[in-house]
Scaffold this motif. Structure first.
Motif, PDB file in Angstrom:
ATOM      1  N   LYS A 108       1.195  -1.012   0.072  1.00 15.26           N
ATOM      2  CA  LYS A 108       0.059   0.053  -0.181  1.00 15.26           C
ATOM      3  C   LYS A 108       0.792   1.028   0.298  1.00 15.26           C
ATOM      4  O   LYS A 108       0.093   2.361  -0.588  1.00 15.26           O
ATOM      5  CB  LYS A 108      -1.359  -0.192   1.358  1.00 15.26           C
ATOM      6  CG  LYS A 108      -1.795  -1.265   1.256  1.00 15.26           C
ATOM      7  CD  LYS A 108      -2.691  -1.459   2.591  1.00 15.26           C
ATOM      8  CE  LYS A 108      -3.361  -2.294   2.410  1.00 15.26           C
ATOM      9  NZ  LYS A 108      -4.368  -2.518   3.484  1.00 15.26           N
ATOM     10  N   ASP A 132      -4.139  -6.601  16.544  1.00 16.07           N
ATOM     11  CA  ASP A 132      -5.317  -6.636  16.570  1.00 16.07           C
ATOM     12  C   ASP A 132      -5.228  -5.834  14.954  1.00 16.07           C
ATOM     13  O   ASP A 132      -4.622  -5.009  14.666  1.00 16.07           O
ATOM     14  CB  ASP A 132      -6.486  -5.260  16.831  1.00 16.07           C
ATOM     15  CG  ASP A 132      -7.212  -5.477  16.113  1.00 16.07           C
ATOM     16  OD1 ASP A 132      -7.404  -5.984  15.340  1.00 16.07           O
ATOM     17  OD2 ASP A 132      -7.965  -4.297  16.182  1.00 16.07           O
ATOM     18  N   ALA A 134      -6.435  -6.152  11.973  1.00 13.20           N
ATOM     19  CA  ALA A 134      -7.622  -4.674  11.912  1.00 13.20           C
ATOM     20  C   ALA A 134      -7.192  -3.192  11.773  1.00 13.20           C
ATOM     21  O   ALA A 134      -7.122  -2.421  10.636  1.00 13.20           O
ATOM     22  CB  ALA A 134      -8.782  -5.327  12.059  1.00 13.20           C
ATOM     23  N   ALA A 135      -7.176  -3.186  12.871  1.00 14.51           N
ATOM     24  CA  ALA A 135      -6.099  -2.377  13.698  1.00 14.51           C
ATOM     25  C   ALA A 135      -5.223  -1.671  13.110  1.00 14.51           C
ATOM     26  O   ALA A 135      -4.634  -0.730  12.095  1.00 14.51           O
ATOM     27  CB  ALA A 135      -6.270  -2.347  15.291  1.00 14.51           C
ATOM     28  N   ALA A 137      -3.720  -2.805   9.424  1.00 10.83           N
ATOM     29  CA  ALA A 137      -4.440  -2.484   8.307  1.00 10.83           C
ATOM     30  C   ALA A 137      -5.506  -1.030   8.321  1.00 10.83           C
ATOM     31  O   ALA A 137      -5.300  -0.013   6.886  1.00 10.83           O
ATOM     32  CB  ALA A 137      -5.362  -3.291   7.621  1.00 10.83           C
ATOM     33  N   ALA A 138      -5.936  -1.064   8.687  1.00 11.30           N
ATOM     34  CA  ALA A 138      -7.025   0.382   9.268  1.00 11.30           C
ATOM     35  C   ALA A 138      -5.961   1.615   9.211  1.00 11.30           C
ATOM     36  O   ALA A 138      -6.213   2.818   8.513  1.00 11.30           O
ATOM     37  CB  ALA A 138      -8.163  -0.256  10.204  1.00 11.30           C
ATOM     38  N   ALA A 139      -5.273   1.844  10.015  1.00 11.90           N
ATOM     39  CA  ALA A 139      -4.148   2.309  10.447  1.00 11.90           C
ATOM     40  C   ALA A 139      -3.089   2.852   8.952  1.00 11.90           C
ATOM     41  O   ALA A 139      -3.003   4.412   8.951  1.00 11.90           O
ATOM     42  CB  ALA A 139      -3.430   2.175  11.727  1.00 11.90           C
ATOM     43  N   ASP A 141      -4.527   2.195   5.586  1.00 12.20           N
ATOM     44  CA  ASP A 141      -5.137   2.576   4.860  1.00 12.20           C
ATOM     45  C   ASP A 141      -5.807   3.866   5.334  1.00 12.20           C
ATOM     46  O   ASP A 141      -5.761   4.946   4.435  1.00 12.20           O
ATOM     47  CB  ASP A 141      -6.344   1.904   4.786  1.00 12.20           C
ATOM     48  CG  ASP A 141      -6.530   0.274   4.349  1.00 12.20           C
ATOM     49  OD1 ASP A 141      -5.277   0.170   3.211  1.00 12.20           O
ATOM     50  OD2 ASP A 141      -7.463  -0.735   4.506  1.00 12.20           O
ATOM     51  N   GLN A 142      -5.707   4.108   6.539  1.00 15.27           N
ATOM     52  CA  GLN A 142      -6.137   5.447   6.867  1.00 15.27           C
ATOM     53  C   GLN A 142      -4.511   6.351   6.234  1.00 15.27           C
ATOM     54  O   GLN A 142      -4.657   7.996   5.907  1.00 15.27           O
ATOM     55  CB  GLN A 142      -6.181   5.673   8.531  1.00 15.27           C
ATOM     56  CG  GLN A 142      -7.320   7.645   9.007  1.00 15.27           C
ATOM     57  CD  GLN A 142      -7.980   7.645   8.049  1.00 15.27           C
ATOM     58  OE1 GLN A 142      -8.716   7.341   8.147  1.00 15.27           O
ATOM     59  NE2 GLN A 142      -8.267   8.826   7.763  1.00 15.27           N
ATOM     60  N   LYS A 145      -4.779   7.263   3.008  1.00 13.96           N
ATOM     61  CA  LYS A 145      -5.485   8.471   2.615  1.00 13.96           C
ATOM     62  C   LYS A 145      -5.584   9.805   3.102  1.00 13.96           C
ATOM     63  O   LYS A 145      -5.130  10.992   2.122  1.00 13.96           O
ATOM     64  CB  LYS A 145      -6.798   8.168   3.563  1.00 13.96           C
ATOM     65  CG  LYS A 145      -7.267   6.582   2.811  1.00 13.96           C
ATOM     66  CD  LYS A 145      -9.037   6.985   3.475  1.00 13.96           C
ATOM     67  CE  LYS A 145      -9.953   5.758   2.937  1.00 13.96           C
ATOM     68  NZ  LYS A 145     -11.076   4.724   3.599  1.00 13.96           N
TER      69      LYS A 145
END
Length: 188
Positions: A108, A132, A134-135, A137-139, A141-142, A145
């Protein structure tokens, strides 16, 4: 006066430059039996330096011994052992979170090290040393962005390109001469 040995050339104080052998400086004249005040000071400085080095060495050894004793005492006390376990667990959890961040950012972000530098590793660790995913991956991704210049461009080709190795899809024969190779390169 010409026969006087004190007035002959080479025997007067004005004829001998200071610091030459056989002449005594003011400090040497004061303590004829010893080295003089400057020599005593030099010896005192050397002695002080030696004493300081020995004291520093003893202090280092004492610190090492104290650390060794703390570790051995911690092994015998249950509360200290629990504290050591939690400290080690926290260190390993942080290392695991960093590895997870690098893995999540690999496809990414252009440079996965950016995720390590810009994200708070401690906040991504779960309770009890769990991570975590998922956390994480979300961090990542954020972060992509918020800072799009760090992200890999969509549909971009790899930066290395074709190096001319490996099997080819076409079955064109190799040119017979270097001149034929040049003609083919310029006609294509």
């Amino acid at each position: 006066m010409a026969d006087d040995p004190q007035n002959t050339p080479g025997n007067g104080p004005e004829d001998k430059p200071e610091g030459t052998p056989g002449t005594a400086t003011g400090s040497e004249r004061q303590g004829e039996a010893g080295k003089g005040a400057e020599g005593d000071q030099a010896d005192a400085v050397k002695t002080a330096e030696t004493a300081r080095a020995a004291a520093e060495k003893r202090a280092t050894e004492a610190e090492q011994e104290a650390a060794r004793l703390r570790r051995s005492n911690a092994a015998t006390k249950g509360t200290d052992l629990d504290a050591l376990r939690s400290e080690v667990r926290a260190e390993f959890t942080e290392a695991l979170v960093r590895a997870e961040l690098r893995a999540a950012a690999a496809g990414k972000l252009r440079d996965p090290a950016d995720a390590l530098a810009l994200l708070d590793v401690a906040s991504l660790a779960g309770s009890g040393g769990d991570i975590d995913a998922a956390a994480v991956a979300a961090a990542v991704d954020q972060l992509a962005k918020d800072k799009p210049y760090l992200a890999v461009a969509e549909g971009s080709a790899p930066t290395w390109g074709d190096v001319g190795a490996g099997p080819r899809d076409t079955a064109e024969p190799e040119p017979a001469t270097p001149l034929d190779r040049l003609r083919r390169a310029y006609t294509a």
